[in-house]
Design a protein around this motif. Sequence first.
Motif, PDB file in Angstrom:
ATOM      1  N   ILE A 145       0.855  -1.184   0.000  1.00 12.51           N
ATOM      2  CA  ILE A 145       0.000   0.000   0.000  1.00 12.51           C
ATOM      3  C   ILE A 145       0.890   1.233   0.000  1.00 12.51           C
ATOM      4  O   ILE A 145       1.811   1.339   0.805  1.00 12.51           O
ATOM      5  N   TYR A 146       0.617   2.138  -0.923  1.00 12.94           N
ATOM      6  CA  TYR A 146       1.300   3.425  -0.882  1.00 12.94           C
ATOM      7  C   TYR A 146       0.361   4.494  -1.416  1.00 12.94           C
ATOM      8  O   TYR A 146      -0.636   4.201  -2.084  1.00 12.94           O
ATOM      9  N   GLY A 147       0.673   5.745  -1.102  1.00 10.28           N
ATOM     10  CA  GLY A 147      -0.210   6.823  -1.536  1.00 10.28           C
ATOM     11  C   GLY A 147       0.231   8.161  -0.997  1.00 10.28           C
ATOM     12  O   GLY A 147       1.326   8.320  -0.437  1.00 10.28           O
ATOM     13  N   ALA A 148      -0.640   9.138  -1.150  1.00  4.98           N
ATOM     14  CA  ALA A 148      -0.373  10.501  -0.705  1.00  4.98           C
ATOM     15  C   ALA A 148      -1.686  11.169  -0.356  1.00  4.98           C
ATOM     16  O   ALA A 148      -2.736  10.839  -0.922  1.00  4.98           O
ATOM     17  N   ASP A 149      -1.648  12.098   0.593  1.00  2.00           N
ATOM     18  CA  ASP A 149      -2.845  12.859   0.928  1.00  2.00           C
ATOM     19  C   ASP A 149      -2.451  14.274   1.319  1.00  2.00           C
ATOM     20  O   ASP A 149      -1.310  14.544   1.728  1.00  2.00           O
ATOM     21  N   ALA A 150      -3.383  15.193   1.156  1.00  2.00           N
ATOM     22  CA  ALA A 150      -3.158  16.596   1.481  1.00  2.00           C
ATOM     23  C   ALA A 150      -4.439  17.193   2.040  1.00  2.00           C
ATOM     24  O   ALA A 150      -5.542  16.855   1.592  1.00  2.00           O
ATOM     25  N   ASP A 151      -4.284  18.054   3.032  1.00  2.00           N
ATOM     26  CA  ASP A 151      -5.400  18.769   3.644  1.00  2.00           C
ATOM     27  C   ASP A 151      -5.070  20.258   3.632  1.00  2.00           C
ATOM     28  O   ASP A 151      -4.008  20.667   4.132  1.00  2.00           O
ATOM     29  N   ILE A 152      -5.969  21.056   3.088  1.00  2.00           N
ATOM     30  CA  ILE A 152      -5.769  22.500   2.980  1.00  2.00           C
ATOM     31  C   ILE A 152      -6.963  23.207   3.612  1.00  2.00           C
ATOM     32  O   ILE A 152      -8.116  22.857   3.341  1.00  2.00           O
ATOM     33  N   ARG A 153      -6.673  24.182   4.456  1.00  2.00           N
ATOM     34  CA  ARG A 153      -7.697  25.069   5.016  1.00  2.00           C
ATOM     35  C   ARG A 153      -7.257  26.492   4.729  1.00  2.00           C
ATOM     36  O   ARG A 153      -6.090  26.841   4.965  1.00  2.00           O
ATOM     37  N   ALA A 154      -8.154  27.311   4.257  1.00  2.00           N
ATOM     38  CA  ALA A 154      -7.774  28.677   3.892  1.00  2.00           C
ATOM     39  C   ALA A 154      -8.930  29.627   4.120  1.00  2.00           C
ATOM     40  O   ALA A 154     -10.088  29.308   3.823  1.00  2.00           O
ATOM     41  N   LEU A 155      -8.614  30.794   4.657  1.00  2.00           N
ATOM     42  CA  LEU A 155      -9.558  31.909   4.742  1.00  2.00           C
ATOM     43  C   LEU A 155      -9.338  32.766   3.508  1.00  2.00           C
ATOM     44  O   LEU A 155      -8.289  33.407   3.355  1.00  2.00           O
ATOM     45  N   VAL A 156     -10.320  32.738   2.603  1.00  2.00           N
ATOM     46  CA  VAL A 156     -10.183  33.371   1.290  1.00  2.00           C
ATOM     47  C   VAL A 156     -11.235  34.465   1.168  1.00  2.00           C
ATOM     48  O   VAL A 156     -12.445  34.196   1.262  1.00  2.00           O
ATOM     49  N   ASP A 157     -10.791  35.685   0.953  1.00  2.00           N
ATOM     50  CA  ASP A 157     -11.729  36.789   0.716  1.00  2.00           C
ATOM     51  C   ASP A 157     -12.170  36.773  -0.741  1.00  2.00           C
ATOM     52  O   ASP A 157     -11.345  36.577  -1.642  1.00  2.00           O
ATOM     53  N   PRO A 158     -13.429  36.955  -1.060  1.00  2.00           N
ATOM     54  CA  PRO A 158     -14.543  37.204  -0.127  1.00  2.00           C
ATOM     55  C   PRO A 158     -15.336  35.942   0.206  1.00  2.00           C
ATOM     56  O   PRO A 158     -16.434  36.031   0.733  1.00  2.00           O
ATOM     57  N   ILE A 159     -14.792  34.759  -0.120  1.00  2.00           N
ATOM     58  CA  ILE A 159     -15.564  33.522   0.035  1.00  2.00           C
ATOM     59  C   ILE A 159     -15.782  33.185   1.499  1.00  2.00           C
ATOM     60  O   ILE A 159     -16.902  32.915   1.951  1.00  2.00           O
ATOM     61  N   GLY A 160     -14.707  33.173   2.287  1.00  2.00           N
ATOM     62  CA  GLY A 160     -14.782  32.729   3.666  1.00  2.00           C
ATOM     63  C   GLY A 160     -13.826  31.577   3.874  1.00  2.00           C
ATOM     64  O   GLY A 160     -12.676  31.603   3.404  1.00  2.00           O
ATOM     65  N   LEU A 161     -14.275  30.531   4.546  1.00  2.00           N
ATOM     66  CA  LEU A 161     -13.429  29.378   4.844  1.00  2.00           C
ATOM     67  C   LEU A 161     -13.569  28.330   3.744  1.00  2.00           C
ATOM     68  O   LEU A 161     -14.674  27.900   3.416  1.00  2.00           O
ATOM     69  N   VAL A 162     -12.429  27.909   3.198  1.00  2.00           N
ATOM     70  CA  VAL A 162     -12.384  26.869   2.170  1.00  2.00           C
ATOM     71  C   VAL A 162     -11.542  25.719   2.696  1.00  2.00           C
ATOM     72  O   VAL A 162     -10.431  25.932   3.206  1.00  2.00           O
ATOM     73  N   THR A 163     -12.050  24.491   2.594  1.00  2.00           N
ATOM     74  CA  THR A 163     -11.288  23.308   2.982  1.00  2.00           C
ATOM     75  C   THR A 163     -11.241  22.342   1.810  1.00  2.00           C
ATOM     76  O   THR A 163     -12.224  22.162   1.091  1.00  2.00           O
ATOM     77  N   LEU A 164     -10.080  21.717   1.637  1.00  2.00           N
ATOM     78  CA  LEU A 164      -9.891  20.754   0.554  1.00  2.00           C
ATOM     79  C   LEU A 164      -9.039  19.605   1.063  1.00  2.00           C
ATOM     80  O   LEU A 164      -7.963  19.820   1.632  1.00  2.00           O
ATOM     81  N   SER A 165      -9.527  18.385   0.872  1.00  2.00           N
ATOM     82  CA  SER A 165      -8.777  17.176   1.223  1.00  2.00           C
ATOM     83  C   SER A 165      -8.701  16.282   0.003  1.00  2.00           C
ATOM     84  O   SER A 165      -9.721  16.024  -0.652  1.00  2.00           O
ATOM     85  N   VAL A 166      -7.505  15.831  -0.309  1.00  2.00           N
ATOM     86  CA  VAL A 166      -7.288  14.943  -1.450  1.00  2.00           C
ATOM     87  C   VAL A 166      -6.466  13.758  -0.981  1.00  2.00           C
ATOM     88  O   VAL A 166      -5.424  13.934  -0.331  1.00  2.00           O
ATOM     89  N   ALA A 167      -6.926  12.550  -1.287  1.00  2.00           N
ATOM     90  CA  ALA A 167      -6.195  11.339  -0.928  1.00  2.00           C
ATOM     91  C   ALA A 167      -6.093  10.430  -2.146  1.00  2.00           C
ATOM     92  O   ALA A 167      -7.114  10.111  -2.774  1.00  2.00           O
TER      93      ALA A 167
END
Length: 713
Positions: A554-576
């Motif tokens: 088993i192998y792989g990669a994952d990433a988690d991003i949280r960002a306060l982006v004007d004017p949207i607000g809070l954006v979260t992104l998870s990729v696995a």
Amino acid sequence: MAVRLFVASACAFPAIGARADEDNPNAQQLAPIVVRAEKQPAPEQRTPIAMSVYGPSFIDNVGVSDIKSLASMAPDLNYAQVQTVVPVLTIRGISSRDTTEIGDPSVVVVTDGSSNNRPYALSGTLYDLDHISVLRGPQGTLYGRNAVGGIVDIVTAKPTTRFEGSASVDLGNYATRNLEAMINVPVNDVLQFRVAAISRRHDGYLNNAPQADGDDENTRSGRLTVALRPASHLRMLFTAQQTTLKGVGPVSLDIPYIYDANGDLSHAKPPFPADPRTFTYATPQSLSIDDTVARWSVAYDFPGVELSYTGSYDNLTWRHDGDSSTSPDAPVSYRQNEFPKTQNHEVRVSSLGDGRWSWQAGVSYFHEASSLYSANESPFDNGIYQPTLAFAYGVHTTSTAVYGQSSYWVTDKIRLTAGMRVTRDQKSRDGQYFFADSDQLPFVYTHVPQNDAGSWSKPTLHLAAEYAPTSAVMNYVRYDTGYKSGGFSSSGSYAPETLKGIEIGTKSLWNAQRVQINASVFDYDYSGQQIAQLVPFADGRVGTKIVNAGRTHIYGADADIRALVDPIGLVTLSVAWLHARFTDFIVDDGSGQNVQLAGNAPPQSPAMTIGLGLEHAWTMAAGRIIGRMNAKFQSGQHFTIYNYGDDYQKPYLTADLSATWIPSQKNVELMAYVRNVTNARVFTAAEEYTFDNSYRYAFAAPRTFGVKATYFW
């Protein structure tokens, strides 16, 4: 020592696990989170483990009421119901498919420091939480023998020194009527207590006339937590919780086997009815869980050292009546009754302060004593059921361990960590199974005594190195081994699972703490995964056989991003991204023929999972409105080791929407929500079920919607 100063300041935040930005997506900075993933308080961003932390707002927004509903939206967690009713969790392609009375999970659920060995305990309800952490990868050194795939760490809300309370009413389709209440009372600086209770009910998501509709809920639970601090250096916490679950419970769509002209079973997905949620079954089904739990902890601070003791006792009753009929004309009910009693005890000593050297060591004891009576029953004499195959066992499991872990700051930017745990497991089972020699009256039973025992022992290792060039960036590499004890079934014994894994990761904050980026890559050598099969025996019966997969890569990669982006607000992104394949696995294909499954994917190992969240707040004179969207995309996956067409879940997308109105100067919140907006048909089970010669499917919740009102004081 810039790094340790950052740690100390983050630990000062009082709301462990809560994100200020969850309730204010227009905030100026992302709030730090303090977790205990390594059993000592530390900021998530300074903890060298790939993990996701879900705070109270996310839990409320997506309607997390149990582990199943969490997995429906959490990108790093997969949920299945083996044989329809027994929950199984998977992280990074690792799970236990042995759900017998001897089997153990490979992903451990820990609540306030204590675990429960029985998978059906995962059906318990979640409420009044501080946060949930999902730790990916083996955590065996600190958490024990079964944490091969990872940990789901549930932290309940604790008493505080502030008087507060809340009450909520949630009404929705399928006659949903959920009630929840909490009150926190600080008697004084020494004594505080917190009481929380919940009632959750909804009608079945299926249409199963003339039988009662399945996939319903009827849950009640209450919890009392008492915090006591008689001296500045002495802290005590006591919790008691009672939970009952009633109703029909999970129900499966069973489609009779299809054979070709040669009499061979087709492994293609069978034709589904026009409405897969409308079908009937032959015998009444029901689920009943009664769970009484006591947990306690005591901590005493000496100069520079903390001594703590954590314990728990869980008395659980599980009853399930399932339909095992091959057709409505030949009704058979499988009735299961299990009564596990579980103890957890751990004594731990650890360093205090922020010096270069930190350490912890402990001893732990786990014991489970369970009795069970389960029977496959057919009716005769005016509908009275009689057993045609029954199991009556007493089961005992004991696990003892000693562990230690130490970290040292070589420089202000480099820290090295090493840890080891040595675990010894013992299991025993006595009793018998018996079955009728024919299906004609009078039944003649053959009794087969069972008296099995086994013991296993294994050290697990943890090594890690961290490099923190600034207070906002931390890079790490870690090497871990994992272990899960072996066992036995009526068809023989099986070996432990082991795992060797390496993970390289980074955690960082950018743009004045408005952007958080965490990422990791990993590689696992997984040996001996325990897989349950339904296979024919020589006497014509069908039974469960547990086998070990030779090796899995088993192998792989994952990433988690949280960002306060004007004017949207809070954006979260998870990729696995995940690549999991058996590299050596010779196994019975269910017909008595051995096949090599090298190249097949383990159950629930999707190549790609993506999670996306958006939050925005609109401020007006009448108050604030917070809009939220959470979505999860998952590529195709199989539910069994054979990777047949009939056990395949095609790619799907689910999304939840909600809007919360918070009036100005009012202690009220009003939320409207829609969950599974796409009404995606997501399987929680897809398998060939040899017991009743059918293709078996179970489903996650359909589209649901409702409104929720909460009052705070």
